[in-house]
Design an enzyme around this catalytic site. Structure first.
Site, PDB file in Angstrom:
ATOM      1  N   HIS A 125     -10.673  -8.333 101.746  1.00 20.36           N
ATOM      2  CA  HIS A 125     -11.915  -7.909 101.105  1.00 20.36           C
ATOM      3  C   HIS A 125     -12.881  -7.311 102.118  1.00 20.36           C
ATOM      4  CE1 HIS A 125     -11.276 -10.504  97.318  1.00 20.36           C
ATOM      5  NE2 HIS A 125     -10.925  -9.255  97.119  1.00 20.36           N
ATOM      6  N   CYS A 146      -8.709  17.845  89.775  1.00 21.21           N
ATOM      7  CA  CYS A 146      -9.875  17.327  89.040  1.00 21.21           C
ATOM      8  C   CYS A 146      -9.565  16.041  88.288  1.00 21.21           C
ATOM      9  CB  CYS A 146     -10.431  18.387  88.095  1.00 21.21           C
ATOM     10  SG  CYS A 146      -9.287  18.835  86.788  1.00 21.21           S
TER      11      CYS A 146
END
Ligand code: PEP
Ligand code: MG
Length: 629
Positions: free
Chosen positions: A197, A500
């Site tokens: 993390h 995209c």
């Protein structure tokens, strides 16, 4: 020449320079003293609860801060820490250590957490092993709050240091958050991986991090100037100036009329409504790379949008964009983009049925009306790019060109002012479009790759189906091969190509896409700031090296490992789609529909849903066994 170069493992990419600050323990060591408290157990337990509440409050504020910076995934990391702190098992263990063993609250916390850390750290699952670091982080923060000796805050430790590079045993999430706030430029750690993390947070804040062989070897360099090159996996102690400059500067610099940075690729923005551009910060953004205009159709309940209304909407869009290029994708209806005033006819598989330009064959007036509105609104000096969805072959391109000519001819006949200069491109979304690409290149002005659909059609895996979500693999080497082939062909033909689909907005894929030769990325507005920041420190040779290694991989998991992306568990992959009338079969874990499901039963006041009779029977059998004395 620099004094020394140390090869290291990369935990978070990027390059930064600064003064080495070595700390063996920021919160003081975990010593496991297990001192008896001398206080009454109730008083110690109250002290523990108060400090847990205080830490939960601090972490809650951190969550709000991360959310306000659109860092939701990172906020989830801290939410997980809050849940760990509130875990009743943890509280019970602390209570036991205080009550039965008469430990002080801080020693009881260490005692309660020690066993869990050991079990997690020894796990063969690398993700579980990384959670040990999270537990340690929480224990240390809690201990710092409970400790009667004052722990010096990071700000104080770093005061007066210019551009600190923090060398610490491991990348604790709380340290990364704190360091980000106090101007730390990079990290050097002895333990941990790119899956932790702490690493996820470092990547989000674009803080380079390397794992050094040992901290001990840096002891003599405390205070020295160092260059952390986490693109090349090298730490340079006292580098000379030319070496630093060479590594810190991006390899190619493409400036755009609208950027205030020199970025190695052009960034564009994806929108679903022009209002997203009100007050938009255009710095570093080339223009609109994708306006999904079907939302105009989906908002209506009675009929296709009318030309006069649409002219107003597009005028607003072009006014908001000024002289920047604007890519307007014509209506991409069908499949999951349904409209209430149209049935799309009988179809067993809507994703293979009437979608995108295929509808224009039945309703050419739909496209002609839309084109007339766009061309009228763009009259003047606007840089319009028309993008056609799902187009696969040359004859389909010719069909669309016929409709464009009709729209233009009708505007001319009516003597209406309209934009006569515009570019036209295809959205590459199917395997057929990929194979037709060399033929299409001779006809089009530009192209964009709609990876959301392209991945769906390459693997024949529905993009919104939770039960096959694991097979939808945008990281797979064959997707990368397709992207590289398209980029190479477009470059050869001197035509602009962008990506995209959602992968373009993923900061973890940025280096890879750039390395594959994609030099235009059209991205979600909320990702713009993170991507811009990362692009400023990107080194193209390192991107190419990474792309090369990923192309050589055999599986998507291998690619993810090379990118340092944590593996997604089956539960995580599916849980986001559960709810809204769906449930998980407790036996085989398939996601099933609740409505009209014949396989369902109530057990101990809870209703369960199953995919089949065999799963229902299996569940009943196990439940009976558990219930029997
Ligand atoms: C895509 O498929 O990647 C794309 C951009 O189109 P949409 O997500 O709107 O289908
Ligand atoms: Mg699409």
């Amino acid at each position: 020449m620099s004094e020394s170069v140390i090869r290291c493992d990369v935990i978070s990419a990027g390059v930064a320079e600064g003064s080495l600050c070595l700390f063996n323990a920021l919160y003081g060591p975990m010593v496991g003293t297990a001192e008896p408290s001398g206080e009454r157990p109730e008083a110690e337990m109250n002290r523990f609860k108060e400090q847990v509440a205080s830490l939960v409050k601090d972490l809650g504020e951190t969550v709000d801060c991360l959310e306000s910076e659109s860092l939701s995934a990172e906020a989830d990391v801290i939410r997980a820490h809050i849940s760990m702190l509130q875990d009743p098992m943890f509280h019970a263990r602390v209570q036991q250590a205080i009550g039965r063993l008469s430990f002080a609250a801080d020693s009881a916390v260490e005692h309660a957490i020690e066993g869990v850390i050991r079990v997690l750290a020894e796990s063969r699952d690398p993700r579980l092993a990384e959670r040990a670091t999270d537990m340690k982080d929480l224990a240390m923060q809690l201990r710092a709050k409970l400790s009667r000796q004052k722990v010096r805050p990071l700000a104080e430790l770093l005061s007066g240091v210019r551009n600190p590079v923090l060398a610490i045993p491991e990348l604790l999430p709380s340290v990364v958050l704190n360091a980000h706030r106090h101007g730390v430029k990079a990290f050097l750690v002895e333990r941990g991986t790119a899956l932790s993390h702490g690493a996820i947070l470092a990547k989000a804040f674009v803080l380079p991090a390397l794992r050094v062989p040992t901290l001990e070897m840096l002891r003599m360099s405390h205070g020295a100037n160092v260059l952390v090159d986490a693109d090349a996996g090298e730490l340079l102690i006292e580098p000379d100036r030319s070496e630093s400059e060479g590594r810190l500067r991006p390899f190619i610099e493409v400036s755009s009329a609208h950027t205030d940075h020199l970025l190695p690729v052009r960034l564009w923005v994806n929108i679903v409504t022009p209002t997203q551009l009100e007050g938009f910060d255009w710095r570093g953004i080339e223009g609109v790379g994708l306006y999904r205009t079907e939302t105009r159709f989906m908002e209506r309940t009675d009929d296709f949008p009318r030309e006069e209304e649409e002219v107003g909407v597009y005028r607003h869009l072009f006014a908001l964009c000024g002289d920047r290029p604007v890519t307007v994708r014509t209506a991409d209806l069908g499949a999951d983009k349904a409209v209430p005033y149209m049935s799309f006819g009988p179809q067993n598989n809507p994703y293979l049925g009437l979608r995108g330009h295929r509808i224009y064959h039945f309703h050419p007036e739909l496209l002609i009306t839309q084109l007339r509105a766009i061309l009228r609104a763009a009259a003047g000096s606007h840089r319009l790019r028309l993008l056609y969805p799902m187009l696969e072959t040359v004859d389909q391109w010719q069909f669309i060109q016929g409709l464009v000519e009709q729209a233009v001819a009708s505007l001319r006949a009516e003597n209406l002012p309209f934009q006569q200069q515009f570019e036209q491109g295809v959205l590459v979304e199917t395997p057929a479009a990929v194979l037709s690409f060399p033929r299409l290149l001779g006809l089009i002005d530009f192209a964009s790759v709609g990876t959301n659909d392209l991945v769906q059609y390459l693997f024949a895996v529905e993009r919104n189906n939770a039960n096959v979500a694991k097979l939808y693999q945008p990281h797979h080497p064959i997707v990368l091969q397709v992207l590289k082939t398209l980029a190479d062909q477009a470059r050869e033909a001197d035509k602009s190509l962008s990506v995209c689909g959602e992968i373009a907005s993923d900061p973890e894929l940025l280096m890879l896409l750039v390395g594959l030769g994609i030099d235009n990325l059209s991205v979600a507005p909320k990702e713009v700031s993170v991507l811009k920041a990362r692009l400023t420190s990107l080194r193209i040779p390192a991107c190419r090296e990474l792309a090369h290694a990923c192309l050589e991989a055999q599986t998507a998991a291998e690619v993810r490992a090379k990118l340092g992306i944590r593996p997604q568990s089956a539960i995580e992959a599916t849980s986001t789609l559960v709810g809204r009338g769906q449930a998980v079969d407790p036996v085989c874990k398939m996601i099933v529909k609740i409505e009209e499901n014949p396989y369902s039963l109530v057990d101990r006041d809870r209703r369960y849903y199953f995919c089949s009779r065999p799963c229902t029977l299996q569940f009943q059998k196990e439940s009976d066994r558990e219930g029997s004395p």
